[in-house]
Design a protein around this motif. Sequence first.
Motif, PDB file in Angstrom:
ATOM      1  N   ILE A  38       0.820  -1.213   0.000  1.00 34.22           N
ATOM      2  CA  ILE A  38       0.000   0.000   0.000  1.00 34.22           C
ATOM      3  C   ILE A  38       0.854   1.263   0.000  1.00 34.22           C
ATOM      4  O   ILE A  38       0.580   2.213  -0.735  1.00 34.22           O
ATOM      5  CB  ILE A  38      -0.973  -0.020   1.195  1.00 34.22           C
ATOM      6  CG1 ILE A  38      -2.058  -1.080   0.956  1.00 34.22           C
ATOM      7  CG2 ILE A  38      -1.612   1.362   1.413  1.00 34.22           C
ATOM      8  CD1 ILE A  38      -3.000  -1.302   2.123  1.00 34.22           C
ATOM      9  N   THR A  39       1.911   1.285   0.812  1.00 28.90           N
ATOM     10  CA  THR A  39       2.706   2.512   0.944  1.00 28.90           C
ATOM     11  C   THR A  39       3.713   2.706  -0.183  1.00 28.90           C
ATOM     12  O   THR A  39       4.037   3.840  -0.534  1.00 28.90           O
ATOM     13  CB  THR A  39       3.448   2.534   2.294  1.00 28.90           C
ATOM     14  OG1 THR A  39       4.350   1.413   2.362  1.00 28.90           O
ATOM     15  CG2 THR A  39       2.469   2.465   3.452  1.00 28.90           C
ATOM     16  N   GLU A  40       4.205   1.606  -0.763  1.00 30.07           N
ATOM     17  CA  GLU A  40       5.264   1.725  -1.771  1.00 30.07           C
ATOM     18  C   GLU A  40       4.772   1.540  -3.204  1.00 30.07           C
ATOM     19  O   GLU A  40       5.449   1.972  -4.146  1.00 30.07           O
ATOM     20  CB  GLU A  40       6.374   0.710  -1.489  1.00 30.07           C
ATOM     21  CG  GLU A  40       7.082   0.946  -0.163  1.00 30.07           C
ATOM     22  CD  GLU A  40       8.205  -0.048   0.093  1.00 30.07           C
ATOM     23  OE1 GLU A  40       8.571  -0.793  -0.854  1.00 30.07           O
ATOM     24  OE2 GLU A  40       8.712  -0.094   1.224  1.00 30.07           O
ATOM     25  N   GLN A  41       3.623   0.899  -3.389  1.00 32.40           N
ATOM     26  CA  GLN A  41       3.121   0.645  -4.737  1.00 32.40           C
ATOM     27  C   GLN A  41       1.777   1.334  -5.001  1.00 32.40           C
ATOM     28  O   GLN A  41       1.660   2.176  -5.886  1.00 32.40           O
ATOM     29  CB  GLN A  41       2.989  -0.872  -4.969  1.00 32.40           C
ATOM     30  CG  GLN A  41       4.310  -1.605  -5.054  1.00 32.40           C
ATOM     31  CD  GLN A  41       5.128  -1.209  -6.264  1.00 32.40           C
ATOM     32  OE1 GLN A  41       4.584  -0.886  -7.325  1.00 32.40           O
ATOM     33  NE2 GLN A  41       6.449  -1.221  -6.116  1.00 32.40           N
ATOM     34  N   ILE A 116      -5.732   5.584   5.134  1.00 33.28           N
ATOM     35  CA  ILE A 116      -5.269   4.192   5.174  1.00 33.28           C
ATOM     36  C   ILE A 116      -3.763   4.119   4.969  1.00 33.28           C
ATOM     37  O   ILE A 116      -3.063   3.358   5.657  1.00 33.28           O
ATOM     38  CB  ILE A 116      -6.012   3.350   4.119  1.00 33.28           C
ATOM     39  CG1 ILE A 116      -7.461   3.135   4.565  1.00 33.28           C
ATOM     40  CG2 ILE A 116      -5.311   2.006   3.885  1.00 33.28           C
ATOM     41  CD1 ILE A 116      -8.310   2.373   3.564  1.00 33.28           C
ATOM     42  N   ASN A 117      -3.232   4.900   4.060  1.00 32.78           N
ATOM     43  CA  ASN A 117      -1.791   4.907   3.839  1.00 32.78           C
ATOM     44  C   ASN A 117      -1.035   5.311   5.101  1.00 32.78           C
ATOM     45  O   ASN A 117      -0.015   4.713   5.455  1.00 32.78           O
ATOM     46  CB  ASN A 117      -1.441   5.866   2.698  1.00 32.78           C
ATOM     47  CG  ASN A 117       0.050   5.960   2.454  1.00 32.78           C
ATOM     48  OD1 ASN A 117       0.696   5.024   1.999  1.00 32.78           O
ATOM     49  ND2 ASN A 117       0.620   7.120   2.772  1.00 32.78           N
ATOM     50  N   CYS A 118      -1.553   6.309   5.805  1.00 34.44           N
ATOM     51  CA  CYS A 118      -0.923   6.753   7.045  1.00 34.44           C
ATOM     52  C   CYS A 118      -0.940   5.647   8.091  1.00 34.44           C
ATOM     53  O   CYS A 118       0.075   5.385   8.750  1.00 34.44           O
ATOM     54  CB  CYS A 118      -1.646   7.998   7.569  1.00 34.44           C
ATOM     55  SG  CYS A 118      -0.965   8.679   9.100  1.00 34.44           S
ATOM     56  N   LEU A 119      -2.064   4.983   8.245  1.00 28.28           N
ATOM     57  CA  LEU A 119      -2.155   3.883   9.209  1.00 28.28           C
ATOM     58  C   LEU A 119      -1.193   2.753   8.859  1.00 28.28           C
ATOM     59  O   LEU A 119      -0.518   2.199   9.737  1.00 28.28           O
ATOM     60  CB  LEU A 119      -3.584   3.336   9.258  1.00 28.28           C
ATOM     61  CG  LEU A 119      -4.675   4.257   9.794  1.00 28.28           C
ATOM     62  CD1 LEU A 119      -6.030   3.551   9.722  1.00 28.28           C
ATOM     63  CD2 LEU A 119      -4.385   4.685  11.230  1.00 28.28           C
ATOM     64  N   MET A 120      -1.114   2.408   7.583  1.00 29.19           N
ATOM     65  CA  MET A 120      -0.240   1.313   7.166  1.00 29.19           C
ATOM     66  C   MET A 120       1.228   1.695   7.298  1.00 29.19           C
ATOM     67  O   MET A 120       2.085   0.861   7.606  1.00 29.19           O
ATOM     68  CB  MET A 120      -0.558   0.913   5.723  1.00 29.19           C
ATOM     69  CG  MET A 120      -1.971   0.399   5.521  1.00 29.19           C
ATOM     70  SD  MET A 120      -2.417  -1.001   6.578  1.00 29.19           S
ATOM     71  CE  MET A 120      -1.470  -2.326   5.811  1.00 29.19           C
ATOM     72  N   ARG A 121       1.527   2.953   7.089  1.00 30.59           N
ATOM     73  CA  ARG A 121       2.913   3.416   7.219  1.00 30.59           C
ATOM     74  C   ARG A 121       3.375   3.339   8.667  1.00 30.59           C
ATOM     75  O   ARG A 121       4.567   3.138   8.936  1.00 30.59           O
ATOM     76  CB  ARG A 121       3.014   4.857   6.703  1.00 30.59           C
ATOM     77  CG  ARG A 121       4.446   5.308   6.391  1.00 30.59           C
ATOM     78  CD  ARG A 121       4.458   6.641   5.668  1.00 30.59           C
ATOM     79  NE  ARG A 121       3.876   7.694   6.487  1.00 30.59           N
ATOM     80  CZ  ARG A 121       2.836   8.426   6.128  1.00 30.59           C
ATOM     81  NH1 ARG A 121       2.246   8.218   4.965  1.00 30.59           N
ATOM     82  NH2 ARG A 121       2.373   9.370   6.915  1.00 30.59           N
ATOM     83  N   ALA A 122       2.450   3.466   9.597  1.00 33.30           N
ATOM     84  CA  ALA A 122       2.807   3.408  11.020  1.00 33.30           C
ATOM     85  C   ALA A 122       3.238   2.006  11.432  1.00 33.30           C
ATOM     86  O   ALA A 122       3.993   1.824  12.386  1.00 33.30           O
ATOM     87  CB  ALA A 122       1.613   3.859  11.866  1.00 33.30           C
ATOM     88  N   ALA A 195       1.690  -7.187  -9.575  1.00 32.22           N
ATOM     89  CA  ALA A 195       1.141  -5.933  -9.055  1.00 32.22           C
ATOM     90  C   ALA A 195       1.837  -5.495  -7.778  1.00 32.22           C
ATOM     91  O   ALA A 195       1.941  -4.300  -7.497  1.00 32.22           O
ATOM     92  CB  ALA A 195      -0.355  -6.083  -8.809  1.00 32.22           C
ATOM     93  N   GLN A 196       2.335  -6.450  -7.007  1.00 32.61           N
ATOM     94  CA  GLN A 196       2.952  -6.109  -5.734  1.00 32.61           C
ATOM     95  C   GLN A 196       4.344  -5.507  -5.891  1.00 32.61           C
ATOM     96  O   GLN A 196       4.854  -4.887  -4.955  1.00 32.61           O
ATOM     97  CB  GLN A 196       2.995  -7.345  -4.830  1.00 32.61           C
ATOM     98  CG  GLN A 196       1.599  -7.792  -4.431  1.00 32.61           C
ATOM     99  CD  GLN A 196       1.587  -8.892  -3.405  1.00 32.61           C
ATOM    100  OE1 GLN A 196       2.309  -8.832  -2.416  1.00 32.61           O
ATOM    101  NE2 GLN A 196       0.762  -9.907  -3.616  1.00 32.61           N
TER     102      GLN A 196
END
Length: 245
Positions: A38-41, A116-122, A195-196
């Motif tokens: 999610i954060t890198e792709q 969501i990106n912020c949560l996943m980055r944490a 995709a990943q």
Amino acid sequence: MTHKIILLACLAVSVCGAAKVPVAIYYESLCPDSAKFITEQLYPAMKTELRDFVELTFVPFGKSQFFTQGSEVTFTCHHGPNECYGNKVHACAIEHIQANSYQVEYTRESLTLDFINCLMRAGKNFPDNVYPGQRCATENHVNNWENIKTCANTTDGSILLRKAGETTQRLKEPLTSVPTILFNEQFDKKVNERAQVNFAGTLCKYVSAPQPRICAQHNGAMGLVGTGSLLSAILGIWFMRQLFN
């Protein structure tokens, strides 16, 4: 002359109004592989013009399980109880985040993606063991964190997470890895793996012409043009010539 204008307008719609590609992301809130994807792709790709070509769906459940006893629903999650709570926060955010009329630069979709990106980055490391929901909401212009938090801590969150679980269980190919990415509601193992590591390039395979410039950067513009896309391009050229002749 009127008929000619109508024909040109119809051609313009067929050339310029490309349908969005349905993309579904099946993931877990504390899964390192989900966070990496999610954060890198996903997030960087969706911050380009590709966002206009995607109908994005988040399904925060993954390999979790749920059990129903009467009106009570209990969950067991791949990465423990904290992930169950995180999944509920994600499910509640997806349900309740709304855009505000006085913040026209933010859409419901963009606010949800940023949150969501912020949560996943944490990741799993929360300062002082405080879940980053409040911080991510503040940083990303989500104004109803209290509603999201209340949802996650009540039966509303359980209902939404169960729905995510039911959606996951309905997959034609049972989920075996997280994240799992579906294009056009179809699962293909090779496409999922590709995709990943190159989400933008993989998505471009599904985007009809006229494609955004980023697709040329990833895969080569002509390499992606199929028969239908080529016809659209030819019609586009014809339309422009007719318009200015």
